[in-house]
Write a protein that holds these residues in place. Structure first.
Motif, PDB file in Angstrom:
ATOM      1  N   UNK A 167       0.816  -1.275  -0.212  1.00 43.59           N
ATOM      2  CA  UNK A 167       0.523  -0.189  -0.032  1.00 43.59           C
ATOM      3  C   UNK A 167       0.792   1.012  -0.175  1.00 43.59           C
ATOM      4  N   UNK A 168       0.338   2.024  -0.670  1.00 43.89           N
ATOM      5  CA  UNK A 168       1.478   3.320  -0.816  1.00 43.89           C
ATOM      6  C   UNK A 168       0.688   4.305   0.771  1.00 43.89           C
ATOM      7  N   UNK A 169       1.428   5.083   0.747  1.00 40.80           N
ATOM      8  CA  UNK A 169       1.404   5.801   2.262  1.00 40.80           C
ATOM      9  C   UNK A 169       0.695   6.873   1.540  1.00 40.80           C
ATOM     10  N   UNK A 170       0.379   8.280   2.327  1.00 37.69           N
ATOM     11  CA  UNK A 170       0.194   9.916   2.245  1.00 37.69           C
ATOM     12  C   UNK A 170       0.727  10.065   0.944  1.00 37.69           C
ATOM     13  N   UNK A 171       2.713   9.699   1.492  1.00 37.44           N
ATOM     14  CA  UNK A 171       3.140  11.198   0.597  1.00 37.44           C
ATOM     15  C   UNK A 171       3.415   9.688  -0.767  1.00 37.44           C
ATOM     16  N   UNK A 172       2.800   8.730  -1.109  1.00 36.10           N
ATOM     17  CA  UNK A 172       3.109   8.573  -2.651  1.00 36.10           C
ATOM     18  C   UNK A 172       4.291   7.937  -3.084  1.00 36.10           C
ATOM     19  N   UNK A 179       2.438  -2.577   7.010  1.00 40.78           N
ATOM     20  CA  UNK A 179       2.403  -1.465   8.485  1.00 40.78           C
ATOM     21  C   UNK A 179       0.447  -1.782   8.311  1.00 40.78           C
ATOM     22  N   UNK A 180       0.190  -0.617   9.678  1.00 39.95           N
ATOM     23  CA  UNK A 180      -0.978  -0.668   9.079  1.00 39.95           C
ATOM     24  C   UNK A 180      -2.088  -0.044   8.571  1.00 39.95           C
ATOM     25  N   UNK A 181      -1.269   0.669   7.595  1.00 40.63           N
ATOM     26  CA  UNK A 181      -1.782   0.994   5.899  1.00 40.63           C
ATOM     27  C   UNK A 181      -1.746  -0.271   4.871  1.00 40.63           C
ATOM     28  N   UNK A 182      -1.231  -1.018   4.892  1.00 45.79           N
ATOM     29  CA  UNK A 182      -1.407  -2.995   4.239  1.00 45.79           C
ATOM     30  C   UNK A 182      -3.247  -2.896   4.424  1.00 45.79           C
ATOM     31  N   UNK A 204      -6.643  -8.468  11.160  1.00 46.99           N
ATOM     32  CA  UNK A 204      -5.635  -7.560  10.733  1.00 46.99           C
ATOM     33  C   UNK A 204      -4.943  -7.103  11.524  1.00 46.99           C
ATOM     34  N   UNK A 205      -5.380  -6.303  12.657  1.00 44.07           N
ATOM     35  CA  UNK A 205      -3.865  -6.272  14.104  1.00 44.07           C
ATOM     36  C   UNK A 205      -3.224  -7.351  13.802  1.00 44.07           C
ATOM     37  N   UNK A 206      -4.581  -8.723  14.345  1.00 40.99           N
ATOM     38  CA  UNK A 206      -2.903  -9.951  14.822  1.00 40.99           C
ATOM     39  C   UNK A 206      -2.238 -10.688  13.493  1.00 40.99           C
ATOM     40  N   UNK A 212       5.045  -8.850  12.155  1.00 42.42           N
ATOM     41  CA  UNK A 212       5.947  -8.800  12.479  1.00 42.42           C
ATOM     42  C   UNK A 212       7.213  -9.542  14.028  1.00 42.42           C
ATOM     43  N   UNK A 213       6.392 -10.454  14.290  1.00 42.64           N
ATOM     44  CA  UNK A 213       6.875 -11.335  15.533  1.00 42.64           C
ATOM     45  C   UNK A 213       8.091 -12.461  14.183  1.00 42.64           C
ATOM     46  N   UNK A 214       7.856 -12.376  13.271  1.00 45.56           N
ATOM     47  CA  UNK A 214       8.461 -13.130  12.344  1.00 45.56           C
ATOM     48  C   UNK A 214       9.749 -12.993  11.645  1.00 45.56           C
TER      49      UNK A 214
END
Length: 214
Positions: A167-172, A179-182, A204-206, A212-214
């Motif tokens: 996913x792209x961030x707000x900055x492009x 991340x949460x944006x995905x 999504x959070x789990x 991230x844990x791996x």
């Protein structure tokens, strides 16, 4: 002596007369018999002729009666045949009508089912597109399976390529780390690429924490 001779001559004359008389009687009887025989023969011939005429008349009557009976039987057979033919024709027409009605009913039912299936497919496709749009934020491209069979379209790209795209961030700029944006689809594709298991049941959070844990 003379008297004896006379008497003998007289007796001879009597016998001769008697003989003549018998002969005449016999001739008369023969004539009567012949006449009676001729009359009897004539009467018999008349009776035979009368019987022959009566027999001929009876035969003619019997022939006429037989002809009348034959005509009556022929007429009855013809009437029966005509009735049977008409009944068979009516039955055949009725069967043809029933078959046409059944075929029309089947066609109507088939058209109704086809229309219902098309409407259901369209509703399902619209609902699926709405769900995908809500998850990914973009309208998915239709695949060949989702389009009508009459139209030929190029094969759609694999969903994993779309889902695994960061996913792209707000900055492009593209985010290289999860991340949460995905989107959850992108996170699942990333987990699949990493060889994780059981990720399809995670939220999504789990799923993000697991990655991230791996």
């Amino acid at each position: 002596m003379a008297s004896k001779a006379d008497k003998k001559s007289e007796n001879k004359s009597d016998r001769k007369a008697a003989k003549e008389k018998l002969k005449k009687e016999a001739e008369r009887a023969a004539k009567v018999f012949a006449k009676e025989k001729a009359q009897a023969k004539k009467s018999a011939e008349k009776s035979v002729e009368k019987a022959r005429k009566a027999l001929k008349k009876e035969k003619a009557k019997a022939k006429e009666l037989a002809k009348a009976n034959k005509d009556a039987v022929t007429s009855a057979v013809t009437r029966t045949k005509n009735k049977t033919t008409k009944r068979v024709k009516d039955d055949r027409d009725a069967v043809k009508g029933a078959i046409r009605a059944a075929e029309k009913s089947v066609k109507t039912e088939r058209d109704a089912v086809t229309s219902a299936v098309r409407k259901a497919e369209k509703r399902a496709r619209t609902a699926a597109e709405s769900v995908v749009t809500g998850v990914t934020g973009s309208v998915p491209r239709r695949t060949a399976a989702s389009r009508p069979a009459a139209r030929t379209t190029p094969a759609a790209k694999p969903a994993t390529r779309i889902a695994s795209r960061p996913a792209t961030t707000s900055a492009g700029t593209a985010s290289t780390e999860p991340s949460e944006s995905w989107t959850i689809l992108a996170l699942r594709a990333h987990a699949r690429d990493k060889g994780l298991v059981g990720y399809s049941r995670l939220s999504k959070a789990q799923l993000l924490a697991r990655i991230r844990g791996n």
